[in-house]
Write an enzyme that holds these catalytic residues in place. Sequence first.
Site, short mmCIF file in Angstrom:
data_model
loop_
_atom_site.label_atom_id
_atom_site.label_comp_id
_atom_site.label_asym_id
_atom_site.label_seq_id
_atom_site.Cartn_x
_atom_site.Cartn_y
_atom_site.Cartn_z
N ALA A 11 -4.91 -13.46 3.72
CA ALA A 11 -5.72 -12.31 4.11
C ALA A 11 -5.09 -11.55 5.28
O ALA A 11 -5.78 -10.96 6.10
CB ALA A 11 -7.13 -12.77 4.49
N ALA A 12 -3.76 -11.57 5.34
CA ALA A 12 -3.10 -10.95 6.49
C ALA A 12 -2.60 -9.54 6.21
O ALA A 12 -2.25 -8.81 7.13
CB ALA A 12 -1.93 -11.82 6.95
N ARG A 17 -2.39 0.49 0.10
CA ARG A 17 -2.83 1.35 -1.01
C ARG A 17 -4.34 1.68 -0.95
O ARG A 17 -4.82 2.54 -1.67
CB ARG A 17 -2.48 0.69 -2.36
N THR A 82 3.95 -12.76 0.75
CA THR A 82 3.01 -13.85 0.45
C THR A 82 3.65 -15.22 0.71
O THR A 82 2.96 -16.16 1.12
CB THR A 82 2.53 -13.76 -1.01
N ASP A 106 -7.50 -10.87 -2.03
CA ASP A 106 -7.95 -9.64 -2.70
C ASP A 106 -8.27 -9.87 -4.18
O ASP A 106 -8.19 -8.96 -4.98
CB ASP A 106 -6.88 -8.54 -2.54
N GLU A 158 8.10 -9.63 -9.96
CA GLU A 158 7.18 -8.56 -9.55
C GLU A 158 7.44 -7.31 -10.39
O GLU A 158 8.59 -7.04 -10.78
CB GLU A 158 7.36 -8.23 -8.07
N TYR A 365 -46.99 7.94 11.16
CA TYR A 365 -45.89 7.20 11.77
C TYR A 365 -46.45 6.10 12.65
O TYR A 365 -47.23 6.37 13.58
CB TYR A 365 -44.99 8.12 12.62
N ALA A 379 -55.20 9.79 7.58
CA ALA A 379 -54.04 10.64 7.27
C ALA A 379 -53.50 11.28 8.54
O ALA A 379 -54.26 11.77 9.37
CB ALA A 379 -54.45 11.72 6.28
N ARG A 439 -60.90 14.84 22.20
CA ARG A 439 -60.44 16.18 21.81
C ARG A 439 -61.39 17.17 22.42
O ARG A 439 -62.49 16.81 22.85
CB ARG A 439 -60.43 16.33 20.29
C1 UD1 Z 1 0.73 -10.55 -5.60
C2 UD1 Z 1 1.77 -11.36 -6.39
C3 UD1 Z 1 1.79 -10.85 -7.83
C4 UD1 Z 1 0.42 -10.97 -8.43
C5 UD1 Z 1 -0.63 -10.27 -7.58
C6 UD1 Z 1 -2.01 -10.61 -8.08
C7 UD1 Z 1 3.51 -11.99 -4.81
C8 UD1 Z 1 4.91 -11.73 -4.39
N1 UD1 Z 1 3.06 -11.21 -5.79
O1 UD1 Z 1 1.20 -9.21 -5.59
O2 UD1 Z 1 2.73 -11.62 -8.59
O3 UD1 Z 1 0.43 -10.42 -9.75
O4 UD1 Z 1 -0.55 -10.69 -6.21
O5 UD1 Z 1 -3.02 -9.92 -7.43
O6 UD1 Z 1 2.87 -12.87 -4.30
N2 UD1 Z 1 -0.72 -11.13 2.21
C9 UD1 Z 1 -0.59 -11.79 3.41
N3 UD1 Z 1 0.58 -11.67 4.10
C10 UD1 Z 1 1.63 -10.93 3.65
C11 UD1 Z 1 1.48 -10.26 2.41
C12 UD1 Z 1 0.29 -10.37 1.72
O7 UD1 Z 1 -1.50 -12.49 3.85
O8 UD1 Z 1 2.66 -10.89 4.34
C13 UD1 Z 1 -2.01 -11.24 1.48
C14 UD1 Z 1 -2.70 -9.92 1.31
O9 UD1 Z 1 -3.63 -9.70 2.35
C15 UD1 Z 1 -3.39 -10.10 -0.04
C16 UD1 Z 1 -2.53 -11.11 -0.77
O10 UD1 Z 1 -1.71 -11.71 0.19
O11 UD1 Z 1 -4.68 -10.62 0.12
C17 UD1 Z 1 -1.69 -10.46 -1.86
O12 UD1 Z 1 -0.84 -9.50 -1.29
P1 UD1 Z 1 -0.49 -8.15 -2.04
O13 UD1 Z 1 0.46 -7.41 -1.18
O14 UD1 Z 1 -1.69 -7.47 -2.51
O15 UD1 Z 1 0.33 -8.73 -3.29
P2 UD1 Z 1 0.55 -8.01 -4.68
O16 UD1 Z 1 1.60 -6.98 -4.53
O17 UD1 Z 1 -0.72 -7.61 -5.26
CA CA Z 2 -2.75 -7.61 -4.57
#
Ligand code: UD1
Ligand code: CA
Length: 461
Positions: A11-12, A17, A82, A106, A158, A365, A379, A439
């Site tokens: 979740a970092a 987008r 990731t 996500d 990817e 009120y 009323a 009144r």
């Molecule tokens: C990623 C997968 C892809 C998959 C897709 C599914 C990789 C390389 N790709 O792509 O194969 O089809 O998810 O939804 O893993 N995050 C971090 N730190 C980082 C980068 C990302 O914590 O440095 C977290 C983001 O907050 C997010 C999750 O990892 O919750 C996925 O990152 P995102 O950049 O959305 O990956 P996708 O391009 O969707």
């Molecule tokens: Ca994603």
Amino acid sequence: MAGKLAVVVLAAGKGTRMKSALPKVLHPLGGRSLVECALDSLIEVDPAHRLVVVGYEADQVRTALAHLDNVTFVEQTEQLGTGHAVQQVLPHLQDFEGDLLVLNGDVPLLRPSTLRQMLEVHQTRQNEATLLTAQFLDPTGYGRVFCNDDDVVTEIIEHRDCTEAQRQNRRINAGVYCFKWSALSKILPELKADNDQQEYYLTDVVKDMTPVVAVDVDDAQEIQGINNRKQLAEAYSILQDRIKDEWMTAGVTFLEPDTTTIDITVQIEPDVIIEPQTHLRGHTVIGSGSRLGPGSLIENSTVGKNATILYSTLSDSQVGDGVRVGPYAHLRGQTVVGDNCRIGNFVEIKKSTLGDRVNVAHLSYLGDATLGNQVNVGAGTITANYDGVKKHPTVIGDRTKTGSNSVFVAPVTIGPDVTVAAGSVVTKDVEADALVVARAKQSTIPGWRSKRYDQSDDTSA
Ligand code: UD1
Ligand code: CA
């Protein structure tokens, strides 16, 4: 750390987008943030450790999850992909020997049973890695999963790194993985960032593990990831269908389900009827036999049994059994309404407590007020609760009747069984059983028009 299963939620990321100041994983979906949805999907696997990797706006994410027990936050100061995100948990799982479940923060629609089944496959087959996949009609943007005939994964590429031919593969990576930690922890430090984004991809580890098995989900909707607002809206609509289906199965009637939205956090008893254009949000509870809408918004509120809420808004409030609210009433700010009350047209009630069988039928009120039982609010009754600096209380005893268009200038206390004359401006406390008239006395001057008419006659002479 010892224990059989650990989970890390990624979740970092910023979620570029989304074009938002809010980190992507904190965008709300039906009453919870995306990352809370991901964490909630873990209930059936019951992990011993829950790690959340935070980075972009880390404090905001921490604060949003502060109400959850048993969550360890792991900081990823730079978001280098990731794979890099999962590397950050290495120091936290040094002595850990079980499996690591990895979820993208996500991916909010996963069913708890899907994760449990995936984990079962992983553990019974003793895979080094197991990942969820699906065939998507439009796989644009997702990583493509390449397998041999037995669902054994050879590679994940990817979208942006795929050749045109590779893009024809519609089997996508959900971003949900289970790894044998002892194997993953050895490979993680070796990751390279040689790809189009120059990021460390978690998906690259599958090349060095064996066997890696892909498990297709039955319902591809479950693994829809959220990268932009369009996908957020699609996920919301999928979630809404699920929620309403569940409530219909549980005995709730929807007259026009497509026009109603319900947060996941709402509780509804059987035999509730939900009319069109009605929205239930937050921690809301609806008692059996109640009829909501058309056109009502109820958030963080409790409605008793057999109540009706017609074209009205309730927030942070509570109404008892058999209460009729609306049309066009607004209850807010910890208002508590007893049983069998009637709150009618164009009535606003804020931070007030009403006993049982109270009528506030039209155009009133009530703010910071406490009313006993069987009070009849005429009323146009208004509590003047605000002196420009502070709010003040109004107390009205049992069975008291306030005349139409009366004003209570707070702080003021009216006893029980009081009759307040219409049009009164009450500034002083009133004892039980009194009649209060505050009144100007009516003065009547007879023959008013005809006298004037006679005078004008004179001047024309
Ligand atoms: C990623 C997968 C892809 C998959 C897709 C599914 C990789 C390389 N790709 O792509 O194969 O089809 O998810 O939804 O893993 N995050 C971090 N730190 C980082 C980068 C990302 O914590 O440095 C977290 C983001 O907050 C997010 C999750 O990892 O919750 C996925 O990152 P995102 O950049 O959305 O990956 P996708 O391009 O969707
Ligand atoms: Ca994603």
